[in-house]
Design an enzyme around this catalytic site. Structure first.
Site, PDB file in Angstrom:
ATOM      1  N   ASP A 138      39.850   6.404  55.893  1.00 52.41           N
ATOM      2  CA  ASP A 138      40.495   7.229  54.877  1.00 52.41           C
ATOM      3  C   ASP A 138      39.481   8.058  54.093  1.00 52.41           C
ATOM      4  O   ASP A 138      38.440   7.554  53.686  1.00 52.41           O
ATOM      5  CB  ASP A 138      41.258   6.307  53.907  1.00 52.41           C
ATOM      6  CG  ASP A 138      42.059   7.081  52.882  1.00 52.41           C
ATOM      7  OD1 ASP A 138      42.905   7.898  53.288  1.00 52.41           O
ATOM      8  OD2 ASP A 138      41.838   6.879  51.664  1.00 52.41           O
ATOM      9  N   GLU A 150      39.848  10.683  58.971  1.00 47.63           N
ATOM     10  CA  GLU A 150      40.869  11.396  58.204  1.00 47.63           C
ATOM     11  C   GLU A 150      40.149  12.352  57.268  1.00 47.63           C
ATOM     12  O   GLU A 150      39.749  12.004  56.155  1.00 47.63           O
ATOM     13  CB  GLU A 150      41.751  10.422  57.413  1.00 47.63           C
ATOM     14  CG  GLU A 150      42.990  11.089  56.840  1.00 47.63           C
ATOM     15  CD  GLU A 150      42.911  11.410  55.355  1.00 47.63           C
ATOM     16  OE1 GLU A 150      43.746  12.193  54.881  1.00 47.63           O
ATOM     17  OE2 GLU A 150      42.019  10.892  54.666  1.00 47.63           O
TER      18      GLU A 150
HETATM   19  C1  OTU Z   1      44.195  10.144  51.871  1.00 53.14           C
HETATM   20  O1  OTU Z   1      44.498  11.513  51.758  1.00 53.14           O
HETATM   21  C2  OTU Z   1      45.496   9.398  52.109  1.00 53.14           C
HETATM   22  O2  OTU Z   1      46.091   9.819  53.285  1.00 53.14           O
HETATM   23  C3  OTU Z   1      46.386   9.594  50.912  1.00 53.14           C
HETATM   24  O3  OTU Z   1      47.660   9.053  51.097  1.00 53.14           O
HETATM   25  C4  OTU Z   1      45.692   9.003  49.727  1.00 53.14           C
HETATM   26  O4  OTU Z   1      46.423   9.332  48.567  1.00 53.14           O
HETATM   27  C5  OTU Z   1      44.256   9.493  49.552  1.00 53.14           C
HETATM   28  O5  OTU Z   1      43.532   9.571  50.770  1.00 53.14           O
HETATM   29  C6  OTU Z   1      43.481   8.562  48.673  1.00 53.14           C
HETATM   30  O6  OTU Z   1      43.274   7.327  49.322  1.00 53.14           O
HETATM   31  O7  OTU Z   1      43.883  14.212  49.584  1.00 53.14           O
HETATM   32  O8  OTU Z   1      46.485  14.448  49.727  1.00 53.14           O
HETATM   33  O9  OTU Z   1      40.106  15.229  53.180  1.00 53.14           O
HETATM   34  O10 OTU Z   1      42.374  15.176  51.690  1.00 53.14           O
HETATM   35  O11 OTU Z   1      41.783  11.746  52.200  1.00 53.14           O
HETATM   36  C7  OTU Z   1      45.865  13.586  50.614  1.00 53.14           C
HETATM   37  C8  OTU Z   1      40.746  14.024  53.031  1.00 53.14           C
HETATM   38  C9  OTU Z   1      44.401  13.471  50.356  1.00 53.14           C
HETATM   39  C10 OTU Z   1      41.698  14.000  51.817  1.00 53.14           C
HETATM   40  C11 OTU Z   1      42.595  12.859  52.033  1.00 53.14           C
HETATM   41  C12 OTU Z   1      43.618  12.435  51.069  1.00 53.14           C
END
Ligand code: OTU
Length: 624
Positions: free
Chosen positions: A277, A319
């Protein structure tokens, strides 16, 4: 499947010896890589020698504890490292509680997962979280306990085994950029323990936070401005996302060691795909954006080395929802073998809105290739928002103003554009920058909810791309039966401020019941989805990731070829327009003329050109 045992003690003990030798071999090679990587990251940090020694101890202990079944999986994966490139691969993703009431309930859905053809299931983070808002599980209070409402760690282990027994790999998140603010480490930090204060970015005054914030981006501006939040005792702590998600301080090698322990715990639970993540954020440095820094890559490679020694069957899924060059930078066999493909995802929606495939076509031509031994995870939408992460320079080359285009797309998908088919909602609109993202289910975004006649065609078209451009296609479960937005999700505690919940509805029991009745809306979509999934499984050319983009000469029609190993290459033509479109014969020169469209089973001759209905597509192979 467990390895068949022969019942002889001697053969069992020779397997154990063989395993041990393999382990020693990996330890020699990957241990050296780990030493080098940590050396490059931490230099002469006084904590490095201790952290390295203790990581190596951890690796040894973890491997000893790994079950025979998982060691067998390690062996099988090492014999077939490109297992995830198979055309049989198909992913699904869901929330445990929303989809099945908990982890045990998910086990009961396995017959359905098999019916659909899943080979990989991403279970959204089921771990212990704070009460109330936990960012859908992305604020983890303990990586070794489940949220009691969802089940126990043993339930998760049993789920992994049951899935594996059915040919489905368990995918789980490694939320390793941050912990919840009530994680034990965080609690000790608040209590003043200096060792744990050094696990987070904690400052007594605004001086350093101010300097960092000169160059960092606001990620969740609805929650708090900037990158830091202030605690009751006055301390400022780094929180890129919500105020209750505290970023870990990886410049402290003890943090790397501690998180490697949590990672191997998950590996030994039977996790096969580890969703990494928020990878861009794991390394911070003053004077930079603190995103996508070189050390973030070295850290991932170090985690990868740990994994290669102690749990080699597990692969990493990156991700990173950022500039496409940065997304690709995480995709390496020795870093993250898999990555979401947010560019293809976003540009699929872009092309549906504009009825113009040029940006998407360009992305397939120039940005689709990944290094050998790696693959994309191609999705239509996730549990998150859609961010318009195409490269400005790509847009400019086509005469498109990137800023204006993103505004248009946000307006188009959030109902602020007259005549739009989409019913999405805005997420994290930042008035300072004009930046915003979009949330919603596939069906609602595609026009089902507004009653637009093109809705079903757009859903199928979007998924036909995910299923045919290579890598692992990933279905957000519920999409395959045309599930709509649920605005009621926002009513639950802690969700009102987070519009992404609109796109996270509960298990649509009625739609699933209707799935076998093709006269229903759900059933007709499901039937066609299943048909495409079945075709993908039958045609070798749909595996792997090789793709050659094809300029169709018609800006509404996307074209590409999937070469395939047995000479039966697949030609895909896909119409993003609402009305019939033609591809002229000259654009199809050089491809065998006499062909069959796998989708309809009809024969066709490329010398006649190809006419496609609105949102129509062909998966065409040379006639046998
Ligand atoms: C991720 O997403 C997860 O998929 C989210 O559900 C979480 O809220 C977040 O991390 C925190 O744990 O900004 O709008 O470049 O853009 O990690 C989603 C990567 C997010 C980020 C992404 C993030």
């Amino acid at each position: 499947m467990p390895r068949p045992t022969l019942g002889h003690v001697s053969s069992e003990s020779s397997t154990i010896e063989e395993d041990r030798r393999d382990f020693e071999r990996r330890l020699a090679v990957e241990g050296e890589r780990l030493r080098r990587l940590l050396g490059a990251i931490y230099g002469d940090h006084p904590g490095l020698p201790g952290a390295l020694a203790s990581t190596l101890e951890l690796v040894d202990a973890s491997w000893r504890e790994r079950t025979a079944e998982l060691k067998d999986l390690d062996r099988r994966r090492s014999e077939q490292p490109d297992w995830f490139q198979s055309n049989a691969m198909l992913g699904g993703v869901c929330y445990t509680d929303l989809y099945a009431g908990g982890v045990p309930g998910l086990r009961e859905r396995i017959p359905y997962f098999r019916e659909l053809g899943l080979t990989y299931l991403h279970v959204m983070p089921p771990f212990l979280t704070p009460e109330g808002n936990s960012d859908g599980g992305y604020a983890v209070s303990s990586y070794r306990e489940l949220n009691p409402r969802l089940g126990t760690i043993d339930d998760l282990r049993t789920l992994g085994e049951a899935l594996r027994g059915n040919g489905i790999s368990l995918a789980v998140d490694f939320v390793f950029n941050h912990t919840a603010s009530d994680h034990e480490w965080a609690r000790r930090a608040i209590a003043g323990d200096p060792a744990f204060r050094d696990y987070y970015w904690m400052f007594d005054s605004r001086e350093q936070p101010d300097r960092f914030e000169e160059t960092t981006r606001e990620i969740f501006p609805d929650d708090h401005p900037g990158s830091f939040v202030q605690l009751a005792d006055g301390t400022w702590v780094w929180a890129s996302f919500h105020s209750f998600q505290w970023d870990l301080k990886y410049s402290n090698p003890a943090v790397f060691r501690a998180m490697a322990g949590e990672m191997l715990f998950l590996a030994n639970l039977g996790v096969e795909v580890l969703r990494m993540d928020a990878v861009p954020f794991i390394w911070k440095q003053l004077g930079t954006s603190s995103e996508n820094l070189p050390q973030a890559h070295l850290l991932l490679q170090a985690f990868n080395a740990v994994c290669r020694i102690a749990a080699p069957a597990m692969v990493f899924l990156s991700e990173a929802i950022v500039h496409p060059d940065d997304v690709l930078s995480y995709v390496r066999q020795d870093e993250c073998q898999l990555s979401y493909n947010p560019l293809q995802m976003a540009l699929t929606w872009e092309a549906l809105a504009t009825r113009d495939v040029r940006l998407l076509q360009g992305a397939l031509a120039d940005r689709h290739r990944t290094p050998s031994g790696t693959a994309w995870v191609n999705y239509v939408r996730s549990h998150d928002d859609i961010g318009w992460t195409f490269a400005d320079e790509d847009a400019i080359r086509l005469g498109i103003d990137p800023y204006g285009h993103r505004r248009f797309l946000n307006d188009y998908y959030t109902g602020r554009f007259e005549g739009s088919f989409a019913r999405g909602v805005a997420f994290q609109f930042n008035p300072k920058t004009g930046d915003s993202r979009v949330a919603g289910t596939t069906a609602s975004l595609a026009g089902y909810e507004s009653g637009d006649a093109g809705g079903p065609g757009r859903v199928l078209l979007a998924y036909s791309l995910a299923l045919s451009t290579g890598g692992i296609p990933l279905i957000y479960l519920g999409d395959e039966v045309g599930q709509l937005n649920d605005y009621g999700q926002l009513e639950a505690e802690g969700r009102r401020e987070d519009s992404r919940w609109v796109g996270r509805p509960a298990y649509p029991a009625r739609l699933y019941e209707e799935r076998t009745d093709a006269s229903t809306r759900a059933g007709s979509l499901y039937e066609r989805m299943r048909w495409l999934i079945g075709l993908r499984r039958r045609f070798d050319a749909l595996g792997g990731g090789e793709l050659v983009a094809l300029d169709t000469g018609n800006p509404k029609v996307l074209g590409y070829v999937r070469p395939g190993r047995d000479g039966r290459s697949l030609l895909v033509l896909a119409n993003f327009g609402d009305y019939p479109e033609r591809v002229e014969p000259w654009a199809l020169d050089g491809h065998a003329a006499l062909r069959t469209d796998l989708v309809t089973g009809d024969g066709h001759d490329l010398r006649d050109g190809v006419t496609l209905g609105g949102h129509g597509f062909v998966w065409s192979v040379p006639a046998e």
